[in-house]
Design an enzyme around this catalytic site. Structure first.
Site, PDB file in Angstrom:
ATOM      1  N   HIS A  11     -38.184  42.116 -38.178  1.00 15.73           N
ATOM      2  CA  HIS A  11     -39.565  42.623 -38.475  1.00 15.73           C
ATOM      3  C   HIS A  11     -40.719  42.044 -38.155  1.00 15.73           C
ATOM      4  CE1 HIS A  11     -40.667  40.124 -42.515  1.00 15.73           C
ATOM      5  NE2 HIS A  11     -40.077  39.174 -41.510  1.00 15.73           N
ATOM      6  N   CYS A  33     -44.192  35.335 -39.834  1.00 14.11           N
ATOM      7  CA  CYS A  33     -43.915  36.550 -39.847  1.00 14.11           C
ATOM      8  C   CYS A  33     -44.742  37.620 -39.112  1.00 14.11           C
ATOM      9  CB  CYS A  33     -43.510  36.824 -41.528  1.00 14.11           C
ATOM     10  SG  CYS A  33     -41.878  36.323 -42.203  1.00 14.11           S
ATOM     11  N   HIS A  83     -39.143  38.881 -35.125  1.00 15.28           N
ATOM     12  CA  HIS A  83     -38.332  37.806 -35.518  1.00 15.28           C
ATOM     13  C   HIS A  83     -37.382  38.475 -36.486  1.00 15.28           C
ATOM     14  CE1 HIS A  83     -41.457  37.874 -38.708  1.00 15.28           C
ATOM     15  NE2 HIS A  83     -40.161  37.351 -39.491  1.00 15.28           N
ATOM     16  N   HIS A  88     -34.093  37.735 -40.194  1.00 13.37           N
ATOM     17  CA  HIS A  88     -34.025  37.153 -40.965  1.00 13.37           C
ATOM     18  C   HIS A  88     -32.756  37.472 -41.279  1.00 13.37           C
ATOM     19  CE1 HIS A  88     -37.980  35.585 -42.305  1.00 13.37           C
ATOM     20  NE2 HIS A  88     -38.492  36.963 -41.985  1.00 13.37           N
ATOM     21  N   ASP A  92     -28.829  47.017 -40.903  1.00 12.55           N
ATOM     22  CA  ASP A  92     -28.032  45.989 -40.328  1.00 12.55           C
ATOM     23  C   ASP A  92     -28.223  46.040 -38.560  1.00 12.55           C
ATOM     24  OD1 ASP A  92     -26.873  43.665 -40.140  1.00 12.55           O
ATOM     25  OD2 ASP A  92     -24.873  44.690 -39.835  1.00 12.55           O
ATOM     26  N   HIS A  93     -28.979  45.026 -38.043  1.00  9.26           N
ATOM     27  CA  HIS A  93     -29.192  44.770 -36.789  1.00  9.26           C
ATOM     28  C   HIS A  93     -30.166  45.811 -36.289  1.00  9.26           C
ATOM     29  CE1 HIS A  93     -25.659  42.425 -36.950  1.00  9.26           C
ATOM     30  NE2 HIS A  93     -25.813  41.874 -35.524  1.00  9.26           N
ATOM     31  N   GLU A 110     -34.892  36.966 -48.576  1.00 11.00           N
ATOM     32  CA  GLU A 110     -35.397  36.671 -47.065  1.00 11.00           C
ATOM     33  C   GLU A 110     -34.776  35.586 -46.557  1.00 11.00           C
ATOM     34  OE1 GLU A 110     -39.103  38.797 -45.081  1.00 11.00           O
ATOM     35  OE2 GLU A 110     -39.386  36.542 -45.655  1.00 11.00           O
TER      36      GLU A 110
HETATM   37 NI    NI Z   1     -40.368  37.457 -41.358  1.00  8.90          NI
END
Ligand code: NI
Length: 143
Positions: free
Chosen positions: A14, A33, A39, A41, A79-80, A126
């Site tokens: 995100h 972020c 990047h 999580h 997911d992914h 997160e």
């Molecule tokens: Ni982040």
């Protein structure tokens, strides 16, 4: 009344940013972020359901069924993936843990009702130190 929790995990990319801010302002407000090149999580999701024990089965509900609902409704879609770009239920929304937690609640609530149970809380980690919990209470958050 009892409470039963299913834990699921997913990882996703995100970026937290506003288009009307420049990169410097985004960095000041959203920190790392806001990295323009995304990047990821490793998210951990806890879904807690409230219900009574069925005397025939001894269960509140079948956890396999709950897991399948979370998989189909949330995990398969996120997911992914890139939360900002690829996840239908997050389209046009801030990809913050807070917003994601509310939206996951909204996605799951009716599905869990169909099982004869009540969604009690959605907790989303997160990082191992940061998590958000939502219990469906009225919120002023506009998402
Ligand atoms: Ni982040």
């Amino acid at each position: 009344m009892l409470y039963i929790t299913r834990r699921e995990t997913f990882n996703a990319a995100h970026r937290l940013y506003r288009e009307d801010y420049d990169d410097q302002t985004n960095l000041e407000i959203f920190g790392k972020c806001s990295n323009p090149n995304w990047h990821g999580h490793n998210y951990i999701l806890y879904v807690t359901v409230a219900g009574e024990v069925n005397p025939e089965t001894g269960f509140i509900l079948n956890l396999k069924t709950l897991s399948q609902i979370i998989q189909d409704t949330i995990i398969a879609k996120i997911d992914h993936k890139n939360i900002n770009l690829e996840v239908d239920f997050m389209k046009g929304k801030m990809a913050s843990t807070e917003i994601l937690t509310i939206v996951i609640w909204e996605q799951l609530e009716d599905e869990i009702k169909k099982l004869g149970a009540r969604l009690f809380s959605v907790k989303l980690y997160e990082t191992e130190n940061n998590f958000v919990e939502y219990k469906g209470e009225k919120t002023n958050t506009t998402i």
